[in-house]
Scaffold this motif. Structure first.
Motif, PDB file in Angstrom:
ATOM      1  N   UNK A   1      -2.612  -2.710 -10.146  1.00 17.04           N
ATOM      2  CA  UNK A   1      -2.514  -2.718 -11.603  1.00 17.04           C
ATOM      3  C   UNK A   1      -1.613  -1.969 -12.179  1.00 17.04           C
ATOM      4  N   UNK A   2      -0.349  -2.411 -12.814  1.00 15.85           N
ATOM      5  CA  UNK A   2       0.888  -2.344 -13.341  1.00 15.85           C
ATOM      6  C   UNK A   2       1.826  -2.129 -12.030  1.00 15.85           C
ATOM      7  N   UNK A   3       2.010  -2.695 -11.248  1.00 18.47           N
ATOM      8  CA  UNK A   3       2.654  -3.274 -10.729  1.00 18.47           C
ATOM      9  C   UNK A   3       3.195  -5.093 -10.255  1.00 18.47           C
TER      10      UNK A   3
ATOM     11  N   UNK B   1      -1.231   1.428  -7.196  1.00 15.72           N
ATOM     12  CA  UNK B   1      -1.259   1.009  -8.650  1.00 15.72           C
ATOM     13  C   UNK B   1      -0.900   2.180  -9.101  1.00 15.72           C
ATOM     14  N   UNK B   2       0.335   1.738  -9.954  1.00  8.71           N
ATOM     15  CA  UNK B   2       1.171   2.042 -11.026  1.00  8.71           C
ATOM     16  C   UNK B   2       0.623   3.582 -11.566  1.00  8.71           C
ATOM     17  N   UNK B   3      -0.551   3.427 -12.407  1.00 13.82           N
ATOM     18  CA  UNK B   3      -1.406   4.830 -12.903  1.00 13.82           C
ATOM     19  C   UNK B   3      -1.778   5.840 -11.535  1.00 13.82           C
ATOM     20  N   UNK B   4      -1.889   5.865 -10.468  1.00 15.28           N
ATOM     21  CA  UNK B   4      -1.937   6.593  -9.701  1.00 15.28           C
ATOM     22  C   UNK B   4      -1.206   7.777  -9.871  1.00 15.28           C
TER      23      UNK B   4
ATOM     24  N   UNK C   1       1.518   5.875  -5.615  1.00 12.68           N
ATOM     25  CA  UNK C   1       1.684   5.115  -6.819  1.00 12.68           C
ATOM     26  C   UNK C   1       2.770   3.932  -6.161  1.00 12.68           C
ATOM     27  N   UNK C   2       3.615   4.402  -5.321  1.00 12.83           N
ATOM     28  CA  UNK C   2       4.610   4.092  -4.636  1.00 12.83           C
ATOM     29  C   UNK C   2       4.522   3.385  -3.582  1.00 12.83           C
TER      30      UNK C   2
ATOM     31  N   UNK D   1       0.488  -1.148  -0.144  1.00  9.39           N
ATOM     32  CA  UNK D   1      -0.280   0.104   0.027  1.00  9.39           C
ATOM     33  C   UNK D   1       1.012   0.991   0.122  1.00  9.39           C
ATOM     34  N   UNK D   2       0.397   2.295  -0.441  1.00  8.35           N
ATOM     35  CA  UNK D   2       0.697   3.754  -1.101  1.00  8.35           C
ATOM     36  C   UNK D   2       0.464   4.565   0.092  1.00  8.35           C
ATOM     37  N   UNK D   3       0.750   5.549   0.058  1.00 10.07           N
ATOM     38  CA  UNK D   3       0.417   7.030   1.079  1.00 10.07           C
ATOM     39  C   UNK D   3      -0.009   8.255  -0.290  1.00 10.07           C
TER      40      UNK D   3
END
Length: 111
Positions: free
Chosen positions: A83-85, A40-43, A48-49, A27-29
């Motif tokens: 998605x995307x990771x 998600x990579x597209x966030x 996204x990280x 999860x990312x902040x």
């Protein structure tokens, strides 16, 4: 969408002990709210990280939930990402945060 409070970061630390079998969620902040969500990579909101590992599957729709790992070794094959990771695409980012992804090693007799 599930989100986790910033207080979550201080609840659980995983140091040197092997965590359970997962599945683990990267999860990312979210920058604006300080809450966490599945990375998600597209966030484009900061999440996204991935920066922590969610300890358990939770439904945060009724409110903030606690329980993340700030550091430790985790089975890359049991990591759930948005998605995307892939485990390879986030390995370096997580390592910088003290989270190490490892591949499982079989204990089966090779004979």
């Amino acid at each position: 969408m599930d989100r986790w409070s910033p207080a979550t970061r201080d609840r659980h630390r995983h140091r040197g002990q092997r965590p359970g079998s997962g599945p683990w969620r990267g999860v990312g902040k979210i920058t604006a709210s300080g809450k966490y969500t599945l990375s998600a990579a597209a966030a484009n909101d900061g999440s996204q990280a991935p920066s922590v590992i969610l300890a358990d599957a939770v439904d945060a729709s009724g409110g903030d939930k606690l329980g993340v790992y700030l550091a430790g070794e985790f089975n890359a094959g049991r990591l759930v990402l948005g998605a995307g990771h892939t485990a390879n695409s986030v390995k370096d980012t997580l390592r910088d945060a003290g989270i190490y992804l490892k591949t499982a090693v079989s204990a089966a007799d090779p004979a």
